[in-house]
Design a protein around this motif. Structure first.
Motif, PDB file in Angstrom:
ATOM      1  N   ALA A 125       0.783  -1.278  -0.058  1.00 18.71           N
ATOM      2  CA  ALA A 125       0.059  -0.214   0.165  1.00 18.71           C
ATOM      3  C   ALA A 125       0.891   1.235  -0.016  1.00 18.71           C
ATOM      4  CB  ALA A 125      -0.853  -0.010   1.084  1.00 18.71           C
ATOM      5  N   THR A 126       2.004   1.091   0.514  1.00 17.81           N
ATOM      6  CA  THR A 126       2.828   2.344   0.933  1.00 17.81           C
ATOM      7  C   THR A 126       3.800   2.511  -0.154  1.00 17.81           C
ATOM      8  OG1 THR A 126       4.289   1.509   2.485  1.00 17.81           O
ATOM      9  CG2 THR A 126       2.351   2.538   3.198  1.00 17.81           C
ATOM     10  N   PHE A 127       4.254   1.352  -0.867  1.00 16.68           N
ATOM     11  CA  PHE A 127       5.061   1.443  -1.852  1.00 16.68           C
ATOM     12  C   PHE A 127       6.496   1.413  -1.344  1.00 16.68           C
ATOM     13  CE2 PHE A 127       7.205   3.678  -5.754  1.00 16.68           C
ATOM     14  CZ  PHE A 127       7.257   2.591  -6.372  1.00 16.68           C
ATOM     15  N   ARG A 128       6.479   0.861  -0.165  1.00 15.38           N
ATOM     16  CA  ARG A 128       7.877   0.797   0.515  1.00 15.38           C
ATOM     17  C   ARG A 128       8.290  -0.768   0.695  1.00 15.38           C
ATOM     18  NH1 ARG A 128       5.455   4.918   3.091  1.00 15.38           N
ATOM     19  NH2 ARG A 128       6.864   6.902   3.244  1.00 15.38           N
TER      20      ARG A 128
ATOM     21  N   TYR B 164      -3.284  10.531  -1.445  1.00 18.62           N
ATOM     22  CA  TYR B 164      -2.200  10.085  -0.880  1.00 18.62           C
ATOM     23  C   TYR B 164      -1.038  10.055  -1.842  1.00 18.62           C
ATOM     24  CZ  TYR B 164       0.783   6.481   0.701  1.00 18.62           C
ATOM     25  OH  TYR B 164       1.878   5.776   1.357  1.00 18.62           O
TER      26      TYR B 164
ATOM     27  N   ARG C 203      13.900   5.436  -8.535  1.00 16.96           N
ATOM     28  CA  ARG C 203      14.389   4.099  -8.165  1.00 16.96           C
ATOM     29  C   ARG C 203      14.825   3.405  -9.559  1.00 16.96           C
ATOM     30  NH1 ARG C 203       9.677   1.965  -4.276  1.00 16.96           N
ATOM     31  NH2 ARG C 203      10.209   3.077  -2.479  1.00 16.96           N
TER      32      ARG C 203
END
Lengths: 146, 146
Positions: free
Chosen positions: A63-66, B12, B25
């Motif tokens: 969800a957070t792209f981490r 978000y 990236r």
DNA sequence: TTTGGATAGTTGTTTAACTAACTATATGCC
DNA sequence: GGCATATAGTTAGTTAAACAACTATCCAAA
């Protein structure tokens, strides 16, 4: 044939994300001013938990792209702040389900208002249809690269 | 009346800059694959020195939208890599003028090609006029908040 | 000419990202 | 059942960002 819209002089701010950096800084300042002791990264984790509580760390990664180490440490720090709790899943003991505390639930309204306020400041003077186009372009960029 | 284009669910990714994170990236991976031992942040400093060599750290702060401690440390690391040299100014001894080494000059062409390649991949399928609108919106956002 | 404020840069501390290497648990195949 | 492999999460090390406090130098006004 690839698009060649980018003259060299214009490529820089697209790559460095000056606009989103500026937005994040402005929001962080609003948090600080409001005595909301929260980093933007921590907020981004809470954001997804407010939408759906009790999801796994892996789901927070998506969800957070981490990546996983980043989420491990964000959850560590959120736990220290007593804003979330790790509960190991009974179905799959590898997984931690992450739950909001009452404290964290109380932060949702104020912080979301500050976020909307920030975006309104950011987009002052931008016609609505251009915002839509911009959102669409950024979504395609993300999809192209993910 | 403020623009209220942002429904909560859409806010978000604007704040977190998912698109620019993805671009950075991808570019970093290209650098690594090409054996270019350089972080994106270091590259962003070299980028401005390639345009104008021998500027002060303060000018690098303004150009890269970073604060002074960040530039101090980036220049530290670039110096360790023997890519730049600090030369203290004779007119104003508070200032360090930053100069590229021959080594760093050699990296310009390859790295800029990789950057353009990355942007072309990112923007595949986006009509040129929409890219222009998007760039304009991001510039206004930046100007609104800086 | 001295003093006080402004400017350029550095250092210390905390938080976070990325990579690689690691542990523990689950699953599927022989 | 036992082993190989995949998945969930953690740990360690390097780089970077933000903020506060600091040093050194410059400049202008009393």
């Amino acid at each position: 044939m690839p698009n060649n819209q980018f003259k060299k002089g214009e490529l820089y701010s697209f790559i460095t994300g000056k606009a989103s950096t500026a937005i994040a800084r402005r929001l962080q300042k609003k948090f600080n001013t409001a005595q909301l002791n929260l980093t933007i990264e921590q907020w981004s984790v809470l954001y997804h938990l407010w939408k759906q509580d009790g999801i796994s760390q892996q789901e927070l990664c998506n969800a957070t792209f981490r990546d996983k180490p980043s989420i491990t440490r964000l959850v560590d720090n959120l736990e220290k702040l007593k804003l979330v709790k790790r509960v190991s899943s009974k179905e799959d003991r590898r997984m931690n389900m992450i739950y909001l505390t009452a404290e964290a639930r109380k932060m949702q309204e104020v912080s979301m208002e500050l976020a909307e306020e920030t975006l309104n400041e950011a987009l002052t003077g931008v016609p609505e249809d251009q915002v839509e186009i911009c959102k669409g372009v950024l979504q395609i960029v993300y999809d192209n690269l993910k």
